[in-house]
Scaffold this active site. Structure first.
Site, short mmCIF file in Angstrom:
data_model
loop_
_atom_site.label_atom_id
_atom_site.label_comp_id
_atom_site.label_asym_id
_atom_site.label_seq_id
_atom_site.Cartn_x
_atom_site.Cartn_y
_atom_site.Cartn_z
CG HIS A 17 3.94 -4.94 -13.38
ND1 HIS A 17 3.01 -4.09 -13.94
CD2 HIS A 17 3.54 -5.11 -12.10
CE1 HIS A 17 2.09 -3.77 -13.04
NE2 HIS A 17 2.40 -4.37 -11.90
CE LYS A 41 -5.88 -3.49 -6.51
NZ LYS A 41 -4.50 -3.85 -6.86
NE ARG A 90 4.69 -0.52 -5.72
CZ ARG A 90 3.44 -0.31 -6.07
NH1 ARG A 90 3.17 0.32 -7.18
NH2 ARG A 90 2.45 -0.72 -5.30
CB SER A 128 -1.17 -0.23 -12.92
OG SER A 128 -0.33 -1.32 -13.19
O1 PNS Z 1 -1.72 -6.38 -9.12
P1 PNS Z 1 -2.57 -6.58 -7.88
O2 PNS Z 1 -3.98 -6.11 -8.14
O3 PNS Z 1 -1.98 -5.94 -6.67
O4 PNS Z 1 -2.61 -8.17 -7.61
C1 PNS Z 1 -3.36 -8.71 -6.55
C2 PNS Z 1 -3.45 -10.24 -6.65
C3 PNS Z 1 -3.97 -10.70 -7.98
C4 PNS Z 1 -2.07 -10.83 -6.44
C5 PNS Z 1 -4.38 -10.71 -5.49
O5 PNS Z 1 -5.55 -9.95 -5.53
C6 PNS Z 1 -4.75 -12.19 -5.55
O6 PNS Z 1 -3.94 -13.04 -5.33
N1 PNS Z 1 -6.02 -12.44 -5.89
C7 PNS Z 1 -6.54 -13.78 -6.05
C8 PNS Z 1 -7.57 -14.11 -4.99
C9 PNS Z 1 -6.94 -14.81 -3.81
O7 PNS Z 1 -6.27 -15.81 -3.93
N2 PNS Z 1 -7.15 -14.26 -2.60
C10 PNS Z 1 -6.66 -14.86 -1.41
C11 PNS Z 1 -5.31 -14.34 -1.03
S1 PNS Z 1 -5.47 -12.90 -0.09
#
Ligand code: PNS
Length: 159
Positions: A17, A41, A90, A128
């Site tokens: 990150h 999660k 990745r 993570s």
């Molecule tokens: O580190 P992560 O858990 O892979 O991040 C995921 C994240 C936060 C980028 C994603 O879950 C997100 O954007 N969540 C916010 C909810 C949202 O906007 N959902 C609609 C788009 S699919």
């Protein structure tokens, strides 16, 4: 002013990150690292802990701000007048899910772009969840997360 957003759970932040954050910060005037509050999660670290670890990891990056958000990323983007979502990839395995999210977000707001950056090859195996798995089993996490968060991550799983 170009405001970009790098969203994620950061449970906890890894060197993968940090690498993306430092490179993305060079492309914009302000990079907001946006920590998702309600992750499906079920995070191991509380929001406060995740934000604190990020502050420690990013203390030397000048144009980065750390914030948290709930609800839709697109709504957060609009509130912050941000134009670009930064995502790290990745491997090909990340692509399908990220493509879906990028297209969904594009559908919600066509003016907002998702910009994909390839993770540094040295961190392409890193996540993570693998850091947590190592910490839980007393494996070494040196070099995988910023030095200043190692103790806190190890202590979390070995009390
Ligand atoms: O580190 P992560 O858990 O892979 O991040 C995921 C994240 C936060 C980028 C994603 O879950 C997100 O954007 N969540 C916010 C909810 C949202 O906007 N959902 C609609 C788009 S699919």
């Amino acid at each position: 002013m170009r405001v970009y957003v790098y969203p994620g759970s950061f449970d906890p932040v890894t060197n993968g990150h940090v690498d993306i954050i430092k490179r993305a910060a060079l492309l914009c005037d302000k990079l907001i690292v946006a920590v998702l509050v309600n992750s499906s999660k079920k995070p191991s670290f509380t929001l406060e802990e995740r934000v604190k670890l990020l502050h420690c990891a990013l203390a030397d990056v000048p144009n980065v701000e750390i914030e948290s958000f709930t609800g839709l990323l697109i709504d957060f983007m609009r509130k912050k007048k941000a134009s670009v979502i930064i995502k790290g990839l990745r491997a090909v395995s990340d692509f399908e899910y990220e493509l879906q999210m990028a297209l969904l977000n594009k559908n919600l707001d066509p003016k907002i772009e998702t910009l994909f950056m390839m993770a540094n090859i040295n961190y392409s195996f890193l996540s993570s969840s693998s850091v947590k798995e190592l910490a839980r089993n007393k494996g070494r996490i040196d070099g995988l997360v910023p030095d200043c968060i190692i103790d806190e991550v190890m202590n979390k799983f070995n009390q």
